[in-house]
Scaffold this active site. Structure first.
Site, PDB file in Angstrom:
ATOM      1  N   ARG A 174       0.834  -1.202   0.000  1.00  0.00           N
ATOM      2  CA  ARG A 174       0.000   0.000   0.000  1.00  0.00           C
ATOM      3  C   ARG A 174       0.869   1.252   0.000  1.00  0.00           C
ATOM      4  NH1 ARG A 174      -4.572   0.333   4.319  1.00  0.00           N
ATOM      5  NH2 ARG A 174      -5.259   2.012   2.942  1.00  0.00           N
ATOM      6  N   CYS A 233      -1.131   6.316   8.964  1.00  0.00           N
ATOM      7  CA  CYS A 233      -1.452   5.013   8.354  1.00  0.00           C
ATOM      8  C   CYS A 233      -2.571   5.244   7.361  1.00  0.00           C
ATOM      9  CB  CYS A 233      -1.820   4.000   9.435  1.00  0.00           C
ATOM     10  SG  CYS A 233      -3.152   4.561  10.538  1.00  0.00           S
TER      11      CYS A 233
END
Length: 274
Positions: A174, A233
């Protein structure tokens, strides 16, 4: 006062202690009702439940990510409902890694309550130890929570560019923009380095020794002290596990960009890499 991690044996020894509060934070992003259902089916005796969407998130105020930080007033009400007051030791746990529980750990510390620890190994560690479980829904008398936010621990989107170091807690794929299952765009904030939160955990799901984590984080931090690093995050949840790991390693308290990639990626004017 226990402030970072706690083992299942210590929690077991304090079952029934009214000066201790245990909070179950189990949650599944793919099935938001699953964690609460699992709690009702079986939990640590005396534990109350906190839901990531309802309790640990709130309407957008400081950020507009997928899990916005609740207002100080909302957090004060939540902690009071959970029976948390000055002098109370809080233990938080989830279904394993501690990523969800770490969000509540960070919120309590952000509001000035330092006596909070994450159960190392979470619910699986409790079951593996053969300790008792209880079903149903538990309550606790309302408490008067008093605390003020440590605003210096919180970073909002327009302050991100001022960070000396950005640390992205998402898995490598990611971060590199190879996949993006949840948010508007793939990639990461320019200048951010990658330290996936799972690097803090061993194969058994428990935290690595503090010295090992300290060595790993030192490679990421370089000359930047933790207090000057900004952690993020996807939505300000798993980054809290990196903040917990830094505290557990004796490195101090970093700063959290709660909006994280879910907020940043929504604005096409914000640059992204790749």
């Amino acid at each position: 006062m226990i402030t970072t991690l706690i083992d299942v044996e210590t929690v077991h020894d304090h079952l029934g202690d009214r000066s201790w509060v245990v909070v179950d934070c189990r949650f599944d992003l793919a099935d938001p009702a699953a964690g609460e259902a699992a709690y009702q089916a079986g939990h640590i005796p005396g534990a109350l439940y906190a839901h990531l969407d309802r309790d640990l998130s709130g309407p957008p105020l400081t950020d507009a990510g997928r899990h916005p930080l609740p207002s100080p007033a909302a957090m004060t009400r939540l902690f009071g409902r959970l029976g948390i007051a000055a002098g109370v030791q809080v233990v938080v746990y989830d279904g394993g890694s501690g990523a969800i529980a770490s969000r509540l750990w960070w919120m309590l510390r952000f509001m000035g309550h330092d006596a909070v620890a994450v159960l190392d190994g979470g619910w699986p560690a409790w079951l593996a130890a053969g300790f008792p479980v209880r079903d149903g829904v538990e309550t606790r008398p309302q408490a008067l929570f008093t605390g003020e936010p440590r605003r210096e621990w919180l970073v909002v989107i327009d302050e991100v560019s001022e960070a000396r170091l950005l640390i992205d807690a998402r898995e490598g794929a990611r971060y590199r923009g190879e996949v993006e299952p949840l948010d508007a765009r793939a990639g990461h904030i320019p200048g951010a380095v990658n330290y996936p939160y799972a690097l803090n955990l061993g194969e058994d799901g428990r935290f690595l020794p503090a010295e090992r984590i300290r060595e790993q984080l030192a490679q990421v931090l370089g000359e930047v002290p933790v207090k000057d690093a900004v952690f993020y995050c996807g939505s300000g949840v798993s980054a809290c596990l990196n903040l917990l790991a830094a505290a557990h390693a004796g490195l101090g308290s970093g700063r959290l960009y709660v909006g994280s990639w879910s907020e940043w990626s929504r604005d096409p004017a914000r640059p992204a890499i790749p």
